[in-house]
Motif scaffolding. Structure first.
Motif, PDB file in Angstrom:
ATOM      1  N   GLU A  88       0.959  -1.299  -0.043  1.00  0.00           N
ATOM      2  CA  GLU A  88      -0.137  -0.101  -0.038  1.00  0.00           C
ATOM      3  C   GLU A  88       1.069   1.219  -0.073  1.00  0.00           C
ATOM      4  O   GLU A  88       1.929   1.242   0.596  1.00  0.00           O
ATOM      5  N   THR A  89       0.482   2.311  -0.601  1.00  0.00           N
ATOM      6  CA  THR A  89       1.319   3.653  -0.725  1.00  0.00           C
ATOM      7  C   THR A  89       0.034   4.554  -0.711  1.00  0.00           C
ATOM      8  O   THR A  89      -0.912   4.389  -0.664  1.00  0.00           O
ATOM      9  N   SER A  90       0.733   5.818  -0.323  1.00  0.00           N
ATOM     10  CA  SER A  90       0.100   7.054  -0.232  1.00  0.00           C
ATOM     11  C   SER A  90      -0.641   7.687  -1.691  1.00  0.00           C
ATOM     12  O   SER A  90      -1.378   8.295  -1.663  1.00  0.00           O
ATOM     13  N   VAL A  91      -0.346   6.997  -2.670  1.00  0.00           N
ATOM     14  CA  VAL A  91      -0.711   7.164  -4.011  1.00  0.00           C
ATOM     15  C   VAL A  91      -1.864   6.057  -4.370  1.00  0.00           C
ATOM     16  O   VAL A  91      -1.341   5.001  -4.698  1.00  0.00           O
ATOM     17  N   MET A  92      -3.035   6.635  -4.419  1.00  0.00           N
ATOM     18  CA  MET A  92      -4.176   5.511  -4.775  1.00  0.00           C
ATOM     19  C   MET A  92      -4.362   4.447  -4.069  1.00  0.00           C
ATOM     20  O   MET A  92      -4.487   3.308  -4.557  1.00  0.00           O
ATOM     21  N   GLY A  93      -3.854   4.564  -2.951  1.00  0.00           N
ATOM     22  CA  GLY A  93      -4.001   3.249  -2.016  1.00  0.00           C
ATOM     23  C   GLY A  93      -3.090   1.944  -2.468  1.00  0.00           C
ATOM     24  O   GLY A  93      -3.094   1.009  -2.006  1.00  0.00           O
ATOM     25  N   GLY A  94      -2.249   2.205  -3.216  1.00  0.00           N
ATOM     26  CA  GLY A  94      -1.208   1.195  -3.822  1.00  0.00           C
ATOM     27  C   GLY A  94      -1.430   0.617  -5.182  1.00  0.00           C
ATOM     28  O   GLY A  94      -1.030  -0.340  -5.475  1.00  0.00           O
ATOM     29  N   LEU A  95      -2.344   1.243  -5.772  1.00  0.00           N
ATOM     30  CA  LEU A  95      -2.643   0.820  -7.113  1.00  0.00           C
ATOM     31  C   LEU A  95      -1.382   1.011  -8.193  1.00  0.00           C
ATOM     32  O   LEU A  95      -1.368   0.213  -8.858  1.00  0.00           O
ATOM     33  N   ASP A  96      -0.480   2.022  -7.857  1.00  0.00           N
ATOM     34  CA  ASP A  96       0.628   2.130  -8.505  1.00  0.00           C
ATOM     35  C   ASP A  96       1.549   0.608  -8.288  1.00  0.00           C
ATOM     36  O   ASP A  96       2.007   0.305  -9.293  1.00  0.00           O
ATOM     37  N   SER A  97       1.578   0.202  -7.108  1.00  0.00           N
ATOM     38  CA  SER A  97       2.343  -0.857  -6.814  1.00  0.00           C
ATOM     39  C   SER A  97       1.578  -2.301  -7.469  1.00  0.00           C
ATOM     40  O   SER A  97       2.399  -3.072  -8.212  1.00  0.00           O
ATOM     41  N   VAL A  98       0.314  -2.103  -7.480  1.00  0.00           N
ATOM     42  CA  VAL A  98      -0.431  -3.473  -8.092  1.00  0.00           C
ATOM     43  C   VAL A  98      -0.134  -3.425  -9.712  1.00  0.00           C
ATOM     44  O   VAL A  98       0.068  -4.296 -10.081  1.00  0.00           O
ATOM     45  N   LEU A  99      -0.156  -2.347 -10.374  1.00  0.00           N
ATOM     46  CA  LEU A  99      -0.028  -2.320 -11.842  1.00  0.00           C
ATOM     47  C   LEU A  99       1.299  -2.462 -12.053  1.00  0.00           C
ATOM     48  O   LEU A  99       1.530  -3.200 -13.174  1.00  0.00           O
ATOM     49  N   SER A 100       2.268  -2.068 -11.388  1.00  0.00           N
ATOM     50  CA  SER A 100       3.847  -2.385 -11.510  1.00  0.00           C
ATOM     51  C   SER A 100       3.990  -3.953 -11.679  1.00  0.00           C
ATOM     52  O   SER A 100       4.820  -4.410 -12.384  1.00  0.00           O
ATOM     53  N   ILE A 101       3.403  -4.524 -10.652  1.00  0.00           N
ATOM     54  CA  ILE A 101       3.469  -5.962 -10.444  1.00  0.00           C
ATOM     55  C   ILE A 101       2.892  -6.701 -11.257  1.00  0.00           C
ATOM     56  O   ILE A 101       3.247  -7.620 -11.910  1.00  0.00           O
ATOM     57  N   LEU A 102       1.639  -6.413 -11.423  1.00  0.00           N
ATOM     58  CA  LEU A 102       0.664  -7.003 -12.355  1.00  0.00           C
ATOM     59  C   LEU A 102       0.982  -7.148 -13.888  1.00  0.00           C
ATOM     60  O   LEU A 102       0.905  -8.110 -14.465  1.00  0.00           O
ATOM     61  N   GLN A 103       1.619  -6.252 -14.200  1.00  0.00           N
ATOM     62  CA  GLN A 103       1.537  -5.887 -15.773  1.00  0.00           C
ATOM     63  C   GLN A 103       2.952  -6.301 -16.344  1.00  0.00           C
ATOM     64  O   GLN A 103       3.552  -5.420 -17.100  1.00  0.00           O
ATOM     65  N   MET A 104       3.244  -7.498 -16.071  1.00  0.00           N
ATOM     66  CA  MET A 104       4.505  -8.104 -16.620  1.00  0.00           C
ATOM     67  C   MET A 104       4.401  -8.320 -18.090  1.00  0.00           C
ATOM     68  O   MET A 104       3.474  -9.114 -18.341  1.00  0.00           O
TER      69      MET A 104
END
Ligand code: RP5
Length: 176
Positions: A88-104
């Motif tokens: 989780e991050t302060s940016v969009m609740g962690g959506l940035d992290s999700v997309l970085s990991i998901l979209q390989m």
């Protein structure tokens, strides 16, 4: 020898992995932990990933937040399965992290776990499931874990039927 390895991009990720560590301990899986970043310690991360199989590791859990390229970078240096846990991050609740990991991109797979509290827990359970894929003690432990989980829901329903939703809500409030 560790069978599972947990790599975190920063020690700030560690509190969010508490459930992951707890489950690995509960299943008595030997595991190693390391803090290493894809951008702050790239050479170290590379060496760690390249040598993981030689250390006995069978599954890697990689947690990172923000531009969370750590799981993908680790996966680039090993053919072991890599489970990415978005922080989780302060940016969009962690959506940035999700997309970085998901979209390989095709060719280097990373399994993406949920963001939030269930991410670490599910990563641990998924890693154990991989170890248990050919049966054995871990498969039995996973079956027991599921049975206990089911039992808890049954017990909650018995309690709900006993006291009704108003009292149940009060009890829940006391627990939170
Ligand atoms: C990522 O940057 C880490 O995985 C962490 O989630 C995030 C922030 O790191 P710190 O600035 O808190 O060390 O590399």
């Amino acid at each position: 020898m560790p069978e599972i390895a947990v790599i975190m991009g920063s020690d700030s990720d560690m509190p969010r992995l508490a459930d992951c560590f707890e489950i690995l301990e509960k299943f008595e899986v030997p595991f190693e932990t390391v803090i290493s970043s894809a951008h702050r310690t790239p050479e170290w991360t590379k060496e760690w990933a390249k040598t993981a199989r030689d250390r006995g590791v069978k599954v890697i859990i990689a947690a990172a937040g923000g531009a969370a390229h750590l799981p993908g970078v680790v996966a680039a240096y090993t053919t072991l399965p890599v489970l990415g846990v978005p922080m989780e991050t302060s940016v969009m609740g962690g959506l940035d992290s999700v997309l970085s990991i998901l979209q390989m991109p095709s060719g280097i797979p990373v399994a993406a776990m949920p963001v939030g509290k269930s991410g670490g827990a599910n990563a641990a359970l998924f890693a154990v499931a991989i170890l248990a894929s050919r049966g054995g003690a871990y498969a039995d432990k996973l079956a027991n874990f599921r049975d206990q989980q089911t039992q808890k829901v049954i017990e909650r329903n018995v309690r709900l039927a006993e006291i009704g939703h108003r009292e149940y809500l009060k009890e829940l409030g006391g627990k939170k």
